[in-house]
Structure formats: structure tokens, C-alpha cells
Scaffold this motif. Structure first.
Motif, short mmCIF file in Angstrom:
data_model
loop_
_atom_site.label_atom_id
_atom_site.label_comp_id
_atom_site.label_asym_id
_atom_site.label_seq_id
_atom_site.Cartn_x
_atom_site.Cartn_y
_atom_site.Cartn_z
N LEU A 379 0.83 -1.21 0.00
CA LEU A 379 0.00 0.00 0.00
C LEU A 379 0.86 1.26 0.00
O LEU A 379 0.56 2.23 -0.71
CB LEU A 379 -0.93 0.00 1.21
CG LEU A 379 -2.02 -1.09 1.23
CD1 LEU A 379 -2.75 -1.10 2.57
CD2 LEU A 379 -3.01 -0.91 0.09
N LYS A 380 1.94 1.26 0.75
CA LYS A 380 2.82 2.43 0.81
C LYS A 380 3.47 2.71 -0.54
O LYS A 380 3.59 3.87 -0.96
CB LYS A 380 3.88 2.23 1.88
CG LYS A 380 3.35 2.34 3.31
CD LYS A 380 4.45 2.09 4.33
CE LYS A 380 3.92 2.22 5.75
NZ LYS A 380 4.98 1.95 6.76
N LYS A 381 3.90 1.64 -1.23
CA LYS A 381 4.50 1.83 -2.55
C LYS A 381 3.50 2.46 -3.53
O LYS A 381 3.84 3.38 -4.28
CB LYS A 381 4.98 0.49 -3.10
CG LYS A 381 6.24 -0.05 -2.45
CD LYS A 381 6.66 -1.36 -3.11
CE LYS A 381 7.95 -1.90 -2.47
NZ LYS A 381 8.37 -3.18 -3.07
N ILE A 382 2.28 1.94 -3.50
CA ILE A 382 1.27 2.47 -4.43
C ILE A 382 0.91 3.90 -4.06
O ILE A 382 0.73 4.76 -4.94
CB ILE A 382 0.02 1.56 -4.40
CG1 ILE A 382 0.38 0.15 -4.89
CG2 ILE A 382 -1.09 2.15 -5.27
CD1 ILE A 382 -0.71 -0.87 -4.67
N MET A 383 0.81 4.18 -2.76
CA MET A 383 0.49 5.55 -2.32
C MET A 383 1.54 6.55 -2.80
O MET A 383 1.21 7.64 -3.29
CB MET A 383 0.38 5.58 -0.80
CG MET A 383 -0.86 4.90 -0.24
SD MET A 383 -0.76 4.65 1.55
CE MET A 383 -0.49 6.32 2.14
N SER A 384 2.81 6.19 -2.67
CA SER A 384 3.88 7.12 -3.07
C SER A 384 3.82 7.41 -4.56
O SER A 384 4.03 8.55 -5.00
CB SER A 384 5.25 6.55 -2.69
OG SER A 384 5.51 5.36 -3.42
N PHE A 385 3.50 6.39 -5.34
CA PHE A 385 3.39 6.58 -6.78
C PHE A 385 2.18 7.46 -7.11
O PHE A 385 2.26 8.37 -7.95
CB PHE A 385 3.27 5.24 -7.48
CG PHE A 385 3.09 5.35 -8.97
CD1 PHE A 385 4.15 5.68 -9.79
CD2 PHE A 385 1.84 5.15 -9.55
CE1 PHE A 385 3.99 5.81 -11.16
CE2 PHE A 385 1.67 5.28 -10.92
CZ PHE A 385 2.75 5.60 -11.73
N CYS A 386 1.04 7.21 -6.45
CA CYS A 386 -0.17 7.98 -6.73
C CYS A 386 -0.01 9.45 -6.31
O CYS A 386 -0.58 10.35 -6.95
CB CYS A 386 -1.37 7.36 -6.02
SG CYS A 386 -1.94 5.83 -6.78
N LEU A 387 0.74 9.70 -5.24
CA LEU A 387 0.97 11.09 -4.83
C LEU A 387 1.69 11.88 -5.92
O LEU A 387 1.42 13.06 -6.13
CB LEU A 387 1.78 11.12 -3.54
CG LEU A 387 1.00 10.79 -2.25
CD1 LEU A 387 1.94 10.62 -1.08
CD2 LEU A 387 -0.05 11.87 -1.97
N ILE A 388 2.59 11.18 -6.63
CA ILE A 388 3.29 11.83 -7.74
C ILE A 388 2.37 11.97 -8.95
O ILE A 388 2.25 13.03 -9.57
CB ILE A 388 4.55 11.03 -8.11
CG1 ILE A 388 5.52 11.01 -6.94
CG2 ILE A 388 5.20 11.60 -9.36
CD1 ILE A 388 6.67 10.05 -7.12
N GLU A 389 1.68 10.86 -9.29
CA GLU A 389 0.84 10.87 -10.49
C GLU A 389 -0.29 11.87 -10.39
O GLU A 389 -0.66 12.52 -11.39
CB GLU A 389 0.27 9.47 -10.73
CG GLU A 389 -0.57 9.38 -11.99
CD GLU A 389 -1.10 7.96 -12.22
OE1 GLU A 389 -1.91 7.80 -13.16
OE2 GLU A 389 -0.72 7.04 -11.48
N PHE A 390 -0.84 12.04 -9.18
CA PHE A 390 -1.99 12.93 -9.01
C PHE A 390 -1.59 14.19 -8.22
O PHE A 390 -2.41 14.75 -7.48
CB PHE A 390 -3.13 12.19 -8.30
CG PHE A 390 -3.67 11.03 -9.08
CD1 PHE A 390 -4.63 11.22 -10.06
CD2 PHE A 390 -3.21 9.74 -8.86
CE1 PHE A 390 -5.12 10.17 -10.79
CE2 PHE A 390 -3.70 8.67 -9.59
CZ PHE A 390 -4.66 8.88 -10.55
#
Length: 532
Positions: A379-390
Motif C-alpha cells: 500500500l505504501k508503494k502504491i500511495m507514493s506513486f499515486c501522490l506523484i501521479e496525481f
């Protein structure tokens, strides 16, 4: 179908019927009219069909022509390639069927067929339009489910025989011979026999007398061959006429055998049994072809998921590499950029692996190898990516675990597959980010129980019209490039890991409302660690 049910069907839908035989074209048109579709065009060959397609508005093609030439020409045309295409066939050569599937047929209907199966084919055509992002005018939402048949042949299916004879004693004799093995129906004249053969429950085999008043057996056979429900039903003539001329005439009308009167049960029973074995194999063709078409569509679905999900990570990789090589951004943290590149590359690799795994899950061929999976790490990996993408939406993505405040904090582990879990939550968290209004929170919580509940909560209510179908295929709303497959894939991958998934929607607080997706997965325990 009642008149009240018929009136819901769109009167503007225009259907092109293509068949070499005028009688068949008229029969199909009559079937369509009985189902509510009155606007039809007709053509007897490829050339005339192409002319109509170029000069007339057509919404659906129903073709009884052999081969895939018309289908291939339609799919190669920029103007016509979006049209749904139903193929009605008696083809048993699977090479030809595969050719039609690869060419892009919307549905295959095996002869003999009923108006109910035609209706199901039109429903499948509408679904094909939705899959290919084509606005479908073939509205089937109001079709009662009772009118849609399941084409799979049950292992307990009992064949049914129609016995046609004008003499009651003969009907009784043949009925007694077969009643313990088959479902037996009788008709005492040709008109009644034709009515039963052209119904939505036609017989599998007809035992037909030749010498009958008003309409003899030869005329019954001839008329049977002019209707799609009866044209391929095997006929065995049961007659006292045993001349070569009579047998030749019967064979020319499609008879498969002749049985002489008086009937000998020792001879007639195995002959009927032999033909019914063939009938059963032929009936199974529809289920087999449906399965082949579904397999091809599943493969296409997986390709759509992966191709759609490749775009964002690949764009990110290219952007970061260009920035690093060009040196245009002095504030760029190269270590962070490399980590993002690595993460994007892993996403692409994950999608490549998913393409085969999801396909195998759908086909029932997937074997799950259970392992301990640290769900919070994923979940943390996906969150960090989504923070950048969005980043432009300034979302606040927060992860909270039931024991995260404890001094003895440990990652929550579930029992499943790490790659599948990554894919599940990547789709769900990304969906939440896309749906959430700017500057709003996305709350991700992980329970400490068994099973483990993972809840993803975002502002923004799922629209009312798609709530009940949130996890169905091809359901999307407000996303021009959305394939409508993300939540469906997530559901299938959760279920293969013995988990559950659901959605809860509230229209309050206003103005946005709230959507919560809850995933439940088995907890990894000490017992599992000793058995894996």
C-alpha cells in the motif's frame, strides 16, 4: 413475449440480414419482428450486402453466409468496423470458426436455433458494442431474463423425439418403444408437426410417416428445411413405402434413414440411438463455440487492461529520463527520480505478468501459490506513486493500521500472492484518486483481525446508475480512456485468493458523498508458516 414487453424495443434499429436463400431471410425477418425489430434490409450475397452497407444506415449485421469473407471486409473498413456482426452457421470445421473469431465476429449462432437464441445473440451484440467503445443502439436492457437461454448442454439432458403419424395405433406403438429412454411427443398431422418443429422447443429427432392426409411426410420435410428452428433436425421416415424412388426423394429432402413398417423394436431402437448421439454432439457445438468466443474475448480484455495501464508508468519513465539527461531541472533529486523509474518499470513488469494470470483465472486454470504478503508495504508503494501521479490534485493519502501506534508495530501480513495484491490495490487506489475531488483526503485503513479488512475511502460517490454493477466488466463513468475493467479485475483477483470485495456508497456529506471499497483477505498466521 407480450405486447407490453415488445414496445420497449427501439424501432429505429436497422438490421441487415444476409443469406443465400430468400425463405431463410424472410424467416429471420419474421423472428426479429416477433422480438420487436421491424426495420430490416436483406441481401443474398456479399456484393449486395456491401452495397447496402455503403448506402444505408445499418446497426447490426446477421449473416447466414458460409465463410468469413463478408465479416473480414466489414472489419477492414474504417466506416463499418464498429458494426456488431452475428454469424448463423452450421459449420463444424473448427478451423473456420477460429477464423471467424479472429476476424472479430460478435457472436456465433449454431443451426438449428430458436428465436430465443437469436435474442441472446442480439444481447451479445450489444455487449460487443460496449466492449469496443461503440455507442450501441441495440438496446436490450428491457429483455426479460426468462427469454435468454443457457446454451450449455447438461450432462443429464434427455433428448426428445417427435413421432408423426395419422394412425393412433402407430403413435402408441412407437411411443411405447421410446418412452423409457427419451422425451416423446406426438403429432397426428403435418401441420401440428411443423408447428412443434418451428417452436422455441423443437425436437431433436423426428420419426415421420410418409402417407398422411392433407400434407404427406415429404411435404412436411420440405417445409422443415425452410425454417431455422427445424432445417437441421434429423428426419427418419417410418413408412410402408420401400421403393427406391421414395427413398431417393426422402434423402434429397434431408432424411437420415428409412425404417420400414411394421416396426421391429430390435432394429429401430439402436438406429434412433445412433442418430441421437450425433444430435447431442451437434448440440454441444453451440456451447463449444461460445466457449471459444469467450476465451478470445478474455484474451482481448486482458490485453486492454495491460495496454491501458502501460501508458502512465511509461510516460513517467520517459519524462524523468529526459529531465535527468537534459539537466533542465536543477532541483531534480536524481535518487528519487531513479526510484520512481524503478517503480514504474516494476508496474510495467507487473502488468506483463498479469496478462497471463488474469486470463488463467478467468479460464479456471490459475493455480495460486500462497505466501506471506506484507499488505502495508504494498500500500505504501502504491500511495507514493499515486501522490506523484496525481500531484496536481493535491490529495492527502493517509494509511492507518489498527496497531500502527503500538511500540511493537509490525507489518500486517495476508495469505496470498504479492503480485496479485499489488495489482488489486493499484487499481483500487488509482480509481479512488481519479474519483476524488481536488484537495480531499483518501483514507486507507488496515484492520488487525482475521481475516484482514483493507478499506479505501474517498470523497465522491459512485454514480447511482452504476453502483449495482460497480464490479462488472466494461463499467466506467466519466473517464474517456477508461476500459471499465479495473474493478472487475480486482474482484476476480481478490476472489482467487479466497477473499471478498464490496463497495459502500453514501451521498452524504454533500456535495460529494463518500465511496468506500472494502477488501477482505485471509490473514497469514503462524499455522500457515509451518505448512507453506
Amino acid at each position: 413475449m407480450t405486447t407490453s414487453e415488445q414496445k420497449h424495443y427501439p424501432v429505429s434499429t436497422q438490421i441487415l440480414i444476409v443469406d443465400r436463400f430468400e425463405t431463410m431471410r424472410k424467416v429471420i425477418a419474421h423472428q426479429l419482428a416477433s422480438l420487436g425489430w421491424d426495420h430490416v434490409l436483406m441481401a443474398e450475397n456479399d456484393k449486395k450486402a456491401q452495397h447496402l452497407l455503403q448506402t444505408q444506415k445499418v446497426d447490426l449485421i446477421i449473416s447466414g453466409l458460409p465463410g468469413a469473407e463478408l465479416l473480414e471486409s466489414v472489419r477492414m473498413s474504417d466506416k463499418l468496423k464498429h458494426l456488431a456482426f452475428l454469424m448463423i452457421t452450421a459449420e463444424i470445421d473448427r478451423t473456420q470458426i477460429v477464423k471467424c473469431i479472429n476476424a472479430g465476429v460478435s457472436d456465433l449462432i449454431v443451426k438449428p436455433y430458436t428465436s430465443q437464441r437469436l435474442l441472446k445473440g442480439i444481447q451479445n451484440a450489444s455487449a460487443w458494442c460496449n466492449r469496443h467503445k461503440t455507442p450501441s443502439v441495440i438496446t436490450t436492457a428491457n429483455i426479460p431474463s426468462s427469454h435468454i437461454l443457457d446454451t450449455e448442454i447438461s450432462s443429464t439432458y434427455t433428448p426428445n423425439i417427435l413421432i408423426v403419424d395419422d394412425i393412433p395405433a402407430n403413435l402408441h406403438l412407437l411411443s411405447e418403444i421410446f418412452k423409457d429412454e427419451y422425451k416423446v411427443r406426438v403429432a397426428k398431422d403435418g401441420a401440428k408437426a411443423l408447428s412443434m418443429c418451428r417452436s422455441d422447443t423443437p425436437p431433436d429427432l423426428v420419426l415421420l410417416d410418409v402417407m398422411m392426409p392433407d400434407m404427406d411426410g415429404f411435404e412436411v420435410a420440405r417445409r422443415m428445411r425452410d425454417h431455422p428452428s427445424s432445417e437441421n433436425i434429423p428426419i427418419i421416415f417410418v413408412t410402408a413405402i420401400n421403393t427406391d424412388e421414395a427413398q431417393l426423394k426422402g434423402l434429397q429432402l434431408g432424411a437420415v434413414d428409412f425404417i420400414n413398417k411394421p416396426v421391429d423394436p430390435v432394429i429401430v431402437k439402436p438406429r434412433v440411438a445412433n442418430f441421437l448421439r450425433y444430435v447431442r454432439l451437434h448440440k454441444q457445438l453451440q456451447a463449444d463455440y461460445d466457449g471459444m468466443l469467450e476465451a478470445a474475448q478474455l484474451r482481448e480484455d486482458v490485453e486492454q487492461i495491460t495496454s491501458h495501464d502501460f501508458k502512465t508508468p511509461l510516460d513517467t519513465i520517459i519524462t524523468l529520463v529526459h529531465a535527468m539527461l537534459g539537466g533542465e531541472n536543477d532541483s531534480l533529486d536524481h535518487k528519487q527520480a531513479l526510484q520512481q523509474i524503478e517503480q514504474c518499470a516494476l508496474q510495467v513488469l507487473d502488468k506483463v505478468n498479469l496478462s497471463s494470470e488474469l486470463y488463467n483465472v478467468e479460464m479456471g486454470n490459475y493455480t495460486l501459490v500462497k505466501r506471506s504478503v506484507s499488505i502495508e508495504e504494498i500500500l505504501k508503494k502504491i500511495m507514493s506513486f499515486c501522490l506523484i501521479e496525481f500531484s496536481t490534485k493535491s490529495l492527502n493519502i493517509v494509511l492507518k493500521s489498527a496497531h500502527s501506534d503500538s511500540s511493537n508495530y509490525a507489518m500486517t501480513e495476508v495469505l496470498g500472492d504479492q503480485g496479485l495484491c499489488y495489482t488489486i490495490f493499484q487499481h483500487l487506489i488509482k480509481n479512488a484518486c481519479e474519483a476524488a475531488p481536488p484537495k480531499t483526503p483518501i483514507m486507507i485503513s488496515v484492520s488487525n483481525g482475521n481475516p484482514v479488512n483493507i478499506t479505501i475511502r474517498n470523497m465522491g460517490a459512485v454514480p447511482q446508475k452504476i453502483r449495482s454493477r460497480f464490479f462488472d466488466k466494461y463499467i466506467t463513468f466519466g473517464k474517456a480512456d477508461g476500459e471499465g475493467l479495473g474493478t472487475y479485475a480486482a474482484k476476480r483477483l481478490v476472489e482467487v485468493q479466497s477473499g471478498n470485495i464490496g463497495v459502500s456508497v453514501s451521498d452524504t456529506p454533500t456535495p460529494h458523498g463518500v465511496t468506500s471499497v472494502i477488501v477482505t483477505l485471509p490473514r497469514f498466521t503462524a499455522l500457515e508458516s509451518t505448512t507453506l
